[in-house]
Structure formats: structure tokens, C-alpha cells
Design an enzyme around this catalytic site. Structure first.
Site, PDB file in Angstrom:
ATOM      1  N   ARG A  27       0.825  -1.213   0.000  1.00 22.33           N
ATOM      2  CA  ARG A  27       0.000   0.000   0.000  1.00 22.33           C
ATOM      3  C   ARG A  27       0.860   1.264   0.000  1.00 22.33           C
ATOM      4  NH1 ARG A  27      -5.213  -1.045   1.819  1.00 22.33           N
ATOM      5  NH2 ARG A  27      -5.397   1.050   2.663  1.00 22.33           N
ATOM      6  N   TRP A  74       1.855   6.307   6.247  1.00 24.37           N
ATOM      7  CA  TRP A  74       2.187   7.066   5.044  1.00 24.37           C
ATOM      8  C   TRP A  74       1.931   8.514   5.424  1.00 24.37           C
ATOM      9  CZ3 TRP A  74      -0.436  10.209   1.452  1.00 24.37           C
ATOM     10  CH2 TRP A  74       0.189  10.363   0.204  1.00 24.37           C
ATOM     11  N   ASN A  99      -5.802   5.644  10.607  1.00 24.48           N
ATOM     12  CA  ASN A  99      -5.716   5.923   9.162  1.00 24.48           C
ATOM     13  C   ASN A  99      -6.665   7.068   8.860  1.00 24.48           C
ATOM     14  OD1 ASN A  99      -4.194   3.633   8.953  1.00 24.48           O
ATOM     15  ND2 ASN A  99      -5.599   2.526   7.595  1.00 24.48           N
TER      16      ASN A  99
END
Ligand code: AGP
Length: 608
Positions: A27, A74, A99
């Protein structure tokens, strides 16, 4: 993009959490971390960089716990660093992974700072841990704290949390960011991506917006947006672990390029019969919808948008339907005019792209005829929330660079163009011809894969350069755009695409011996004009590489020319994509980049 995994079992879960993180590596991420409940305390380990680094830390420190949460981050708010990696913690008590994006984080951070909470990261996520701790300090239990937290947060979030004073549960919350439970005899699990749990279970519960969950090793309780106990359907997913392995290939991207003949076969399977497309392939009642369509609005991002641009040509040529196409990230903000009988069409591999999903939510409030998605993930938000869908059936795509997802999207979109023509009683002969051509396509694609040695010769030249130009005309312009996107995302070479006729209006100034020009030259009605454009490039010393059968009468060195197998001209955009994918892959290989997880990129972009 970020990945969450959580587990509650009767055995230590450290290894299992790390294995889950490995499965979500595709991902895209920059750091990783884990929190394991050891009863007397919670072990907290984080590392910048690959999951491997976290694993070696765990091997040294040997934390053990039956309840745990883990995360790959991320970066959105705050640079990639160990302090910004999840889990975040408040007072060594509450540990969370998150997230998504908390939109009102500045306001909440200020409120918590005034209450004495000290922030050690630059993230929007850390406040979640402090806010939960604050509610616990007000004598609420963890479940109540999660419900109160839900009312405070604005934005998109999937959260997993554990509390040091509760050694038998983990807690979850979902709003506009994917999160699911995995149910097994071994215990209860959660993840933002079912692939993380592929070796543990095939039974999943997909959470809905507003859900709060309390889970132990033996049971789970879901409470919906109104705090009412909810019973949700258990979905069985049979994802083979072979789909998650490279199967002898060097990279997932390489494997996925070579899977395309089978993937396209799977897209077509059960959708075409005899001489035409079958009825209702987009879902029960879809034929009625299609017969009323007068216009199409496409919304998608990246590679999926390029598929939409090709399809817009097909909708016009085959079904006489005009199409408007917009970047998913732009569509909502241009106050779109909705004409009567317009179909809202989304295209997405993951079905979780936040911009595309946001566009669908917006479109549902407008006067569209209905919504249809072309998607690869049956359990995704787009698949579940659209009125109709056609799954591309490409199987899991792990490489960040989309390959088989793109060509199967094109095959699916051709089925849509044919279905629209059928619903309008148009072009019966052409439909028969294209259906027959679709049947031969997997074999033709297999043949084109044999061009690899010739493409490697071109790759060796392109890999030495810092820029590249891709040219195409008409329906091949979006294919040139896709070739350029592929090259830049995995080789980091700056690449641009132009309709060849536009060169003389500016970009021709860029042409010199250091500018490789990759041109798509199929034999079609634009061939002659394209060849003239390419002669202009040659005359100015540009390094020209031509893919396609129309360049036969140009004086090119054979190593600069790639001929493709014969194919029905309407399907040639699919075929011409293959050499461009191989070219990018081989260039990236020569430049030694991280092909499956290119820097800064994520597979599924779940933030706006
Ligand atoms: C393509 O190689 C990229 N990974 C990217 O452009 C991708 O197509 C885009 O983010 C859209 O994703 P989706 O198809 O999952 O919606």
C-alpha cells in the site's frame, strides 16, 4: 497508504501483527510500529523505514502480549520519523493507530494542550490517544470514551486502540476510511485491508461509518452510529495466498504484467455470449438503466482516469453517447452541471480512493440517472455504495503501478460501450465483430509479451536520460499519458505526454539528442499525420522510438521500431499499453528503483 492491524487471541500476537504489516507493505508507507499488551505494561516499538527494521527490533526486545495493534504510516501531517510513527500513546496508558485525516485537529490539539497534554509528534493522530485518556480520566470506560471521541472528531478515520488497564479487548472506530473485523476460532482480528488477514481467516465483517467495536479473543460487539447494538453480515472472501506471492517473478509489477491475458479472460468470463454482450451484466435491472442513458459523467483518478479517457472515445463511437470526464479530486469543486439522463460512472482499482468516493457521495445528492462503478475489489466502498457495478476480476493488484487493473478496466469499459449500443439498438454488426475480437484479445496480449527483448533495447537508452516525451493521437493520447505516468512513477524519470499534433505548438522546443520520444503509431486514419509529426522530431535530432505498425515507411533503425501483433483497431489501445508497461518496468529495473513501492506513493489513496 496507512495500514492498520489489530488482534486479540489466547497466544502472543506479535509475530502475527508483523506478518500482517508485511502483507500491507504494497500500500506504500514510510514507518511502522506495534503496541503489545503485556498485562503489566504495553510494549511500544516503532521504526522509520521498512517493516523489517521493526521486526528486528521485536526480535531483540521479545515483547509478548495476547492483545495488540500495529500500523504502517504514510505521512500526511508531519515528516516520516519514529516520533510521528504510530502507535501514538497518552500517559503510557492509551495506545492508538489511525488511518485518515482529522480535519479539526488544530482545535482539538489546543483544547487538550490547555488541559496539560503534551504533544511529542507533529501528527493529527496523537490527539486521539490524549482525547481518549482525557475521557478515561473522567471515569468513562474505554467503550464510552470511544463513543465520545467519535462525536468530537471531524474527517475520515479508522482507529484501533488499546488501554493498559484493560488486557482483554481492543477497540475500533470507523468513519469514511476502510476497517474490517476478521473472525476466526483463534481469536478476533481487525485490519484496514483484508489482505493483511489472508493467512488467518476468510470471514470478515465490513464496518460501516459511525461503528464503534469492542473485541476480545472470543467475541465482538458492534455499535452503530446511533450507539445501538448492530449485527452485521459476515462475508466470506477466498483470497488465495498465491495471489499475494510473487510466484517466481522479481516484482509484483512484473507478475501482474504477465497475468494480463488471464486477467482479461476473467473480465470477459460470463459477460459475453454468442455474438453479443449478455444482459444485465452490471447487476439486476442495469439494462433498464442503460436504455435511458443519454450522457455519461466519468470520475476517476490516475491510471483509472486514463481508462476513462479511452472509454469516452468508445462511448461516442460505438454508442453515440457524449461523455464528460473529470479528475476525482476536481469534480465536486466545479459546481458540475447535471444534464438529464446522465449516468455517473466511477472507475477505480481499489474502490477506496477518497477523491472518487467523495465524488460518488456528492453525485448521490445530485440528479443523476444512477451510479455505476467499474472496480476491482468487490468488498470496497465504491462497489458497495454504487447502484450498479462491473467487477474487473483482475485479482489482487499489489504493485503500486497499475497494470492489469488498467487493461481489465479497458476490457470492462468496452463491455459497457457495447451494452449501451445494444440498449439503443445500435451497430449490431460492429458489436458482433468486437465481441469476437475480445475473445482473441488474451492470446494477442500473450503474443505481445514476447516483445520484451526488443523493448529492453529501448529501455537501455531511456534509462540513461532524465526526461521522456510520449506521443499519441486520438484514442492513443490517453495511452501515451498512461505510458508517461507509468515511467515517472516507477523510474522517477520526468515524462510528459502530448497529442502528437500539439508538438509544434510548444513542446518541439524541448527536442534534442537527450530527449527520448516514444511514439504510438498504430495503422489508423491518423497514421499519416502522425508520421509527419514524427518526421519533425527526427529532423530536429530527437531520439525517436516508435511502437506500432504505421511506421514501416519511416527510415528508422530496427532497434527503434516495435511492431505489434494484428488486432481489431477498436481494441488496439489495450494492446499498445503492454509494451509501455514493459518499457517502464525495464527502465526502473536498470535504474534500481523500488518498483513495487515507489517513493512517496501509496497503492490505495484513502485521503483527499
Ligand atoms: C497508477 O499506476 C497509480 N497507482 C494511480 O494513478 C492510481 O491509478 C490512482 O491512485 C487511482 O487508484 P484507484 O484506481 O484505486 O482508484
Amino acid at each position: 497508504m496507512c495500514g492498520i492491524i489489530a488482534a486479540a487471541t489466547e497466544k502472543s500476537v506479535g509475530k502475527l501483527l508483523v506478518q500482517g504489516l508485511y502483507k500491507m507493505e504494497y500500500r506504500g508507507y514510510d514507518s511502522a510500529g506495534v503496541a503489545l499488551h503485556q498485562v503489566k505494561d504495553i510494549a511500544h516499538l516503532r521504526s522509520l523505514g521498512k517493516v523489517e527494521k521493526l521486526e528486528s527490533k521485536m526480535k531483540k526486545q521479545k515483547p509478548r502480549g495476547k492483545i495488540g495493534i500495529a500500523h504502517t504510516r504514510w505521512a500526511t501531517h508531519g515528516k516520516p520519523s519514529e516520533e510521528n510513527a504510530h502507535p501514538h500513546v497518552s500517559k503510557d496508558r492509551v495506545f492508538i493507530v489511525h488511518n485518515g485525516i482529522i480535519e479539526n485537529y488544530i482545535e482539538l490539539k489546543e483544547q487538550l494542550s490547555k488541559k496539560g497534554y503534551v504533544f511529542v509528534s507533529q501528527t493529527d493522530s496523537e490527539l486521539i490517544a490524549h482525547q481518549l485518556d482525557f475521557f478515561l480520566s473522567q471515569k468513562h470506560n474505554m467503550f464510552e470514551a470511544m463513543s465520545l471521541l467519535k462525536k468530537k472528531l471531524q474527517g475520515a478515520f479508522a482507529i484501533a486502540a488499546i488501554d493498559q488497564s484493560d488486557d482483554s479487548h481492543f477497540y475500533l472506530m470507523r468513519n469514511k476510511s476502510p476497517l474490517l473485523l476478521g473472525i476466526s476460532e483463534e481469536g478476533m482480528f481487525a485490519a484496514s485491508d483484508p489482505l493483511a488477514l489472508v493467512d488467518i481467516t476468510n470471514e470478515f465483517v465490513f464496518l460501516e461509518d459511525g461503528d464503534v467495536v469492542e473485541a476480545s479473543a472470543s467475541e465482538y460487539k458492534i455499535f452503530d452510529e446511533n450507539e445501538k447494538r448492530a449485527i452485521r453480515k459476515i462475508t466470506k472472501l477466498n483470497i488465495s495466498s498465491e495471489a499475494m506471492s510473487k510466484n517466481g517473478y522479481r516484482h509484483f509489477m512484473e507478475k501482474e504484467i504477465y497475468e494480463q491475458p488471464t486477467a482479461i479472460l476473467n473480465t470477459l468470463d460470463g459477460r459475453i455470449g454468442g455474438e453479443d454482450v449478455l444482459e444485465n451484466i452490471f447487476g439486476e435491472g442495469s439494462n433498464d438503466l442503460l436504455s435511458n442513458v443519454e450522457r455519461i459523467q466519468i470520475v476517476a483518478a490516475g491510471t483509472s482516469l486514463h481508462a476513462g479517457r479511452v472509454a469516452a472515445n468508445w462511448f461516442s463511437a460505438i454508442a453515440q453517447i457524449p461523455t464528460q470526464i473529470d479528475y476525482a479530486s476536481e469534480y465536486r469543486y466545479k459546481n458540475p452541471y447535471v444534464d438529464k439522463n446522465t449516468l455517473f460512472l466511477t472507475i477505480s482499482q481499489s474502490g477506496e480512493t477518497a477523491d472518487t468516493l467523495g465524488a460518488l457521495h456528492y453525485a448521490k445528492e445530485r440528479d443523476y440517472l444512477g451510479s455505476l462503478t467499474i472496480c476491482n475489489v468487490p468488498t470496497s466502498s465504491l462497489a458497495r455504495e454504487s447502484d450498479f457495478m462491473l467487477l474487473t476480476n483482475a485479482g489482487p493488484e499489489i504493485g503500486v503501478a497499475s497494470t492489469k487493473a488498467f487493461t481489465t478496466q479497458l476490457a470492462a469499459l468496452m463491455l459497457l460501450a457495447l451494452s449501451l449500443a445494444k440498449a439503443r439498438n445500435l451497430n449490431p454488426k460492429l458489436r458482433t465483430r468486437v465481441v469476437s475480437a475480445l475473445r482473441s484479445l488474451p492470446e494477442i496480449i500473450s503474443e505481445s509479451l514476447n516483445l520484451k527483448p526488443k523493448i529492453i533495447r529501448i529501455a537501455k537508452e531511456v534509462a540513461k536520460k532524465d526526461n521522456a516525451l510520449f506521443l499519441g493521437r486520438g484514442i492513443f493520447y490517453p495511452i501515451a499519458q498512461e505510458g508517461s505516468l507509468k515511467l515517472k512513477e516507477i523510474s522517477y524519470i520526468h515524462a510528459e505526454a502530448y497529442p502528437a499534433g500539439e508538438l509544434k505548438h510548444g513542446p518541439l522546443a524541448l527536442i534534442d539528442k537527450d530527449m527520448p520520444v516514444i511514439a504510438l503509431a498504430p495503422e489508423n486514419e491518423l497514421a499519416e499525420k502522425l508520421i509527419s509529426n514524427l518526421e519533425e522530431v527526427k529532423a530536429r535530432g530527437g531520439k525517436l522510438f516508435v511502437i506500432g505498425n504505421a511506421a514501416g515507411n519511416m527510415t528508422l533503425k530496427p532497434k527503434n521500431l516495435i511492431n505489434l501483433p494484428e488486432c481489431d483497431f477498436l481494441l488496439t489501445p489495450i494492446l499498445y499499453t503492454i509494451p509501455l508497461q514493459i518499457l517502464s518496468y525495464e527502465v526502473a529495473l536498470l535504474r534500481g528503483t523500488d518498483i513495487d513501492q515507489p517513493r512517496n506513493l501509496a497503492k490505495s489513496v484513502t485521503v483527499e
